[in-house]
Design a protein around this motif. Structure first.
Motif, PDB file in Angstrom:
ATOM      1  N   THR A  78       0.842  -1.199   0.000  1.00 41.23           N
ATOM      2  CA  THR A  78       0.000   0.000   0.000  1.00 41.23           C
ATOM      3  C   THR A  78       0.874   1.244   0.000  1.00 41.23           C
ATOM      4  O   THR A  78       0.638   2.187  -0.768  1.00 41.23           O
ATOM      5  N   ASP A  79       1.886   1.245   0.831  1.00 35.82           N
ATOM      6  CA  ASP A  79       2.790   2.390   0.925  1.00 35.82           C
ATOM      7  C   ASP A  79       3.491   2.657  -0.407  1.00 35.82           C
ATOM      8  O   ASP A  79       3.605   3.807  -0.833  1.00 35.82           O
ATOM      9  N   ILE A  80       3.925   1.614  -1.071  1.00 35.31           N
ATOM     10  CA  ILE A  80       4.602   1.776  -2.362  1.00 35.31           C
ATOM     11  C   ILE A  80       3.648   2.376  -3.387  1.00 35.31           C
ATOM     12  O   ILE A  80       3.985   3.332  -4.085  1.00 35.31           O
ATOM     13  N   LEU A  81       2.440   1.827  -3.471  1.00 35.08           N
ATOM     14  CA  LEU A  81       1.478   2.313  -4.462  1.00 35.08           C
ATOM     15  C   LEU A  81       1.072   3.755  -4.198  1.00 35.08           C
ATOM     16  O   LEU A  81       0.802   4.507  -5.131  1.00 35.08           O
ATOM     17  N   GLU A  82       1.059   4.151  -2.941  1.00 28.76           N
ATOM     18  CA  GLU A  82       0.716   5.533  -2.589  1.00 28.76           C
ATOM     19  C   GLU A  82       1.750   6.524  -3.140  1.00 28.76           C
ATOM     20  O   GLU A  82       1.453   7.701  -3.293  1.00 28.76           O
ATOM     21  N   HIS A  83       2.960   6.063  -3.420  1.00 31.12           N
ATOM     22  CA  HIS A  83       4.027   6.935  -3.903  1.00 31.12           C
ATOM     23  C   HIS A  83       4.208   6.886  -5.414  1.00 31.12           C
ATOM     24  O   HIS A  83       5.200   7.382  -5.939  1.00 31.12           O
ATOM     25  N   LEU A  84       3.255   6.290  -6.111  1.00 37.66           N
ATOM     26  CA  LEU A  84       3.310   6.211  -7.564  1.00 37.66           C
ATOM     27  C   LEU A  84       2.163   7.004  -8.175  1.00 37.66           C
ATOM     28  O   LEU A  84       1.163   7.279  -7.515  1.00 37.66           O
ATOM     29  N   ASP A  85       2.304   7.352  -9.443  1.00 41.34           N
ATOM     30  CA  ASP A  85       1.182   7.918 -10.173  1.00 41.34           C
ATOM     31  C   ASP A  85       0.104   6.834 -10.262  1.00 41.34           C
ATOM     32  O   ASP A  85       0.429   5.639 -10.264  1.00 41.34           O
ATOM     33  N   PRO A  86      -1.160   7.221 -10.354  1.00 47.82           N
ATOM     34  CA  PRO A  86      -2.228   6.211 -10.411  1.00 47.82           C
ATOM     35  C   PRO A  86      -2.047   5.173 -11.523  1.00 47.82           C
ATOM     36  O   PRO A  86      -2.295   3.984 -11.300  1.00 47.82           O
ATOM     37  N   ASP A  87      -1.579   5.586 -12.695  1.00 52.24           N
ATOM     38  CA  ASP A  87      -1.409   4.608 -13.771  1.00 52.24           C
ATOM     39  C   ASP A  87      -0.272   3.634 -13.466  1.00 52.24           C
ATOM     40  O   ASP A  87      -0.369   2.441 -13.738  1.00 52.24           O
ATOM     41  N   GLN A  88       0.791   4.116 -12.832  1.00 52.77           N
ATOM     42  CA  GLN A  88       1.886   3.225 -12.435  1.00 52.77           C
ATOM     43  C   GLN A  88       1.437   2.303 -11.303  1.00 52.77           C
ATOM     44  O   GLN A  88       1.765   1.118 -11.290  1.00 52.77           O
ATOM     45  N   ALA A  89       0.683   2.843 -10.365  1.00 53.95           N
ATOM     46  CA  ALA A  89       0.167   2.028  -9.261  1.00 53.95           C
ATOM     47  C   ALA A  89      -0.745   0.926  -9.785  1.00 53.95           C
ATOM     48  O   ALA A  89      -0.687  -0.216  -9.317  1.00 53.95           O
ATOM     49  N   ALA A  90      -1.573   1.251 -10.759  1.00 53.79           N
ATOM     50  CA  ALA A  90      -2.463   0.241 -11.352  1.00 53.79           C
ATOM     51  C   ALA A  90      -1.642  -0.833 -12.060  1.00 53.79           C
ATOM     52  O   ALA A  90      -1.946  -2.027 -11.945  1.00 53.79           O
ATOM     53  N   ASP A  91      -0.593  -0.426 -12.776  1.00 53.22           N
ATOM     54  CA  ASP A  91       0.263  -1.397 -13.469  1.00 53.22           C
ATOM     55  C   ASP A  91       0.918  -2.352 -12.473  1.00 53.22           C
ATOM     56  O   ASP A  91       0.938  -3.563 -12.687  1.00 53.22           O
ATOM     57  N   ILE A  92       1.452  -1.808 -11.394  1.00 54.67           N
ATOM     58  CA  ILE A  92       2.088  -2.647 -10.377  1.00 54.67           C
ATOM     59  C   ILE A  92       1.032  -3.526  -9.696  1.00 54.67           C
ATOM     60  O   ILE A  92       1.250  -4.710  -9.471  1.00 54.67           O
ATOM     61  N   GLY A  93      -0.107  -2.933  -9.380  1.00 52.83           N
ATOM     62  CA  GLY A  93      -1.191  -3.697  -8.743  1.00 52.83           C
ATOM     63  C   GLY A  93      -1.639  -4.883  -9.566  1.00 52.83           C
ATOM     64  O   GLY A  93      -1.995  -5.928  -9.026  1.00 52.83           O
ATOM     65  N   GLN A  94      -1.583  -4.744 -10.889  1.00 50.56           N
ATOM     66  CA  GLN A  94      -2.018  -5.837 -11.753  1.00 50.56           C
ATOM     67  C   GLN A  94      -1.040  -7.009 -11.758  1.00 50.56           C
ATOM     68  O   GLN A  94      -1.362  -8.072 -12.276  1.00 50.56           O
ATOM     69  N   LEU A  95       0.113  -6.837 -11.151  1.00 46.08           N
ATOM     70  CA  LEU A  95       1.062  -7.938 -11.006  1.00 46.08           C
ATOM     71  C   LEU A  95       0.721  -8.816  -9.803  1.00 46.08           C
ATOM     72  O   LEU A  95       1.284  -9.899  -9.645  1.00 46.08           O
ATOM     73  N   LEU A  96      -0.187  -8.348  -8.967  1.00 44.66           N
ATOM     74  CA  LEU A  96      -0.584  -9.082  -7.764  1.00 44.66           C
ATOM     75  C   LEU A  96      -1.743 -10.020  -8.065  1.00 44.66           C
ATOM     76  O   LEU A  96      -2.517  -9.775  -8.987  1.00 44.66           O
ATOM     77  N   PRO A  97      -1.885 -11.077  -7.259  1.00 42.90           N
ATOM     78  CA  PRO A  97      -3.084 -11.913  -7.396  1.00 42.90           C
ATOM     79  C   PRO A  97      -4.327 -11.040  -7.195  1.00 42.90           C
ATOM     80  O   PRO A  97      -4.306 -10.086  -6.413  1.00 42.90           O
ATOM     81  N   ARG A  98      -5.405 -11.344  -7.889  1.00 43.41           N
ATOM     82  CA  ARG A  98      -6.615 -10.502  -7.914  1.00 43.41           C
ATOM     83  C   ARG A  98      -7.137 -10.173  -6.511  1.00 43.41           C
ATOM     84  O   ARG A  98      -7.486  -9.030  -6.231  1.00 43.41           O
ATOM     85  N   ASN A  99      -7.207 -11.178  -5.618  1.00 47.48           N
ATOM     86  CA  ASN A  99      -7.753 -10.914  -4.275  1.00 47.48           C
ATOM     87  C   ASN A  99      -6.844  -9.984  -3.465  1.00 47.48           C
ATOM     88  O   ASN A  99      -7.322  -9.117  -2.751  1.00 47.48           O
ATOM     89  N   LYS A 100      -5.532 -10.142  -3.621  1.00 49.55           N
ATOM     90  CA  LYS A 100      -4.588  -9.272  -2.910  1.00 49.55           C
ATOM     91  C   LYS A 100      -4.638  -7.871  -3.507  1.00 49.55           C
ATOM     92  O   LYS A 100      -4.592  -6.874  -2.791  1.00 49.55           O
TER      93      LYS A 100
END
Length: 134
Positions: free
Chosen positions: A58-80
């Motif tokens: 969560t902390d990492i994604l908070e420090h990214l632009d929304p599009d970068q955060a979404a890209d990184i988030g999509q590397l995670l399993p869907r439930n996580k």
């Protein structure tokens, strides 16, 4: 950090899976963690992300632009991914959630919400000023 060579050097150290790669990554500042994560290969990113706590993610994604955060988030399993997005601050949560709905391999999946809007009556000079102020 803001120096590509330094970012790539740290990313390399982490990606070779040294014994303390996770600790090395977590020793970085919040902003540097986000930057280094973007320098890693997809395989190394997925591996590292799987070892991080939800709070760290969560902390990492908070420090990214929304599009970068979404890209990184999509590397995670869907439930996580869903849990992490729900824990983001409201200012970024809605944008990341929206962008995460799209397949990352489509045009919609690579779009950015960082744009300017110009009126049809605006001149190129007007648009240039808006872009510069953006």
């Amino acid at each position: 950090m803001h120096h590509p060579t330094h970012c790539k050097q740290i990313a390399h150290e982490i990606s070779v899976r040294s014994k303390n790669h996770r600790e090395r990554f977590l020793s970085l500042s919040h902003e540097d963690r986000a930057e280094v994560l973007l320098c890693l290969s997809k395989k190394s990113s997925v591996s590292l992300l799987s070892e991080l706590s939800e709070a760290d993610l969560t902390d990492i994604l908070e420090h990214l632009d929304p599009d970068q955060a979404a890209d990184i988030g999509q590397l995670l399993p869907r439930n996580k991914q869903k849990k992490i997005v729900e824990s983001l601050t409201e200012s970024i949560r809605s944008q990341v959630a929206f962008l995460s709905e799209f397949d990352p391999h489509t045009a919609a999946g690579i779009m950015s919400l960082d744009y300017i809007q110009v009126d049809e009556r605006d001149t190129i000079e007007d648009a240039g000023k808006q872009l510069k102020n953006h």
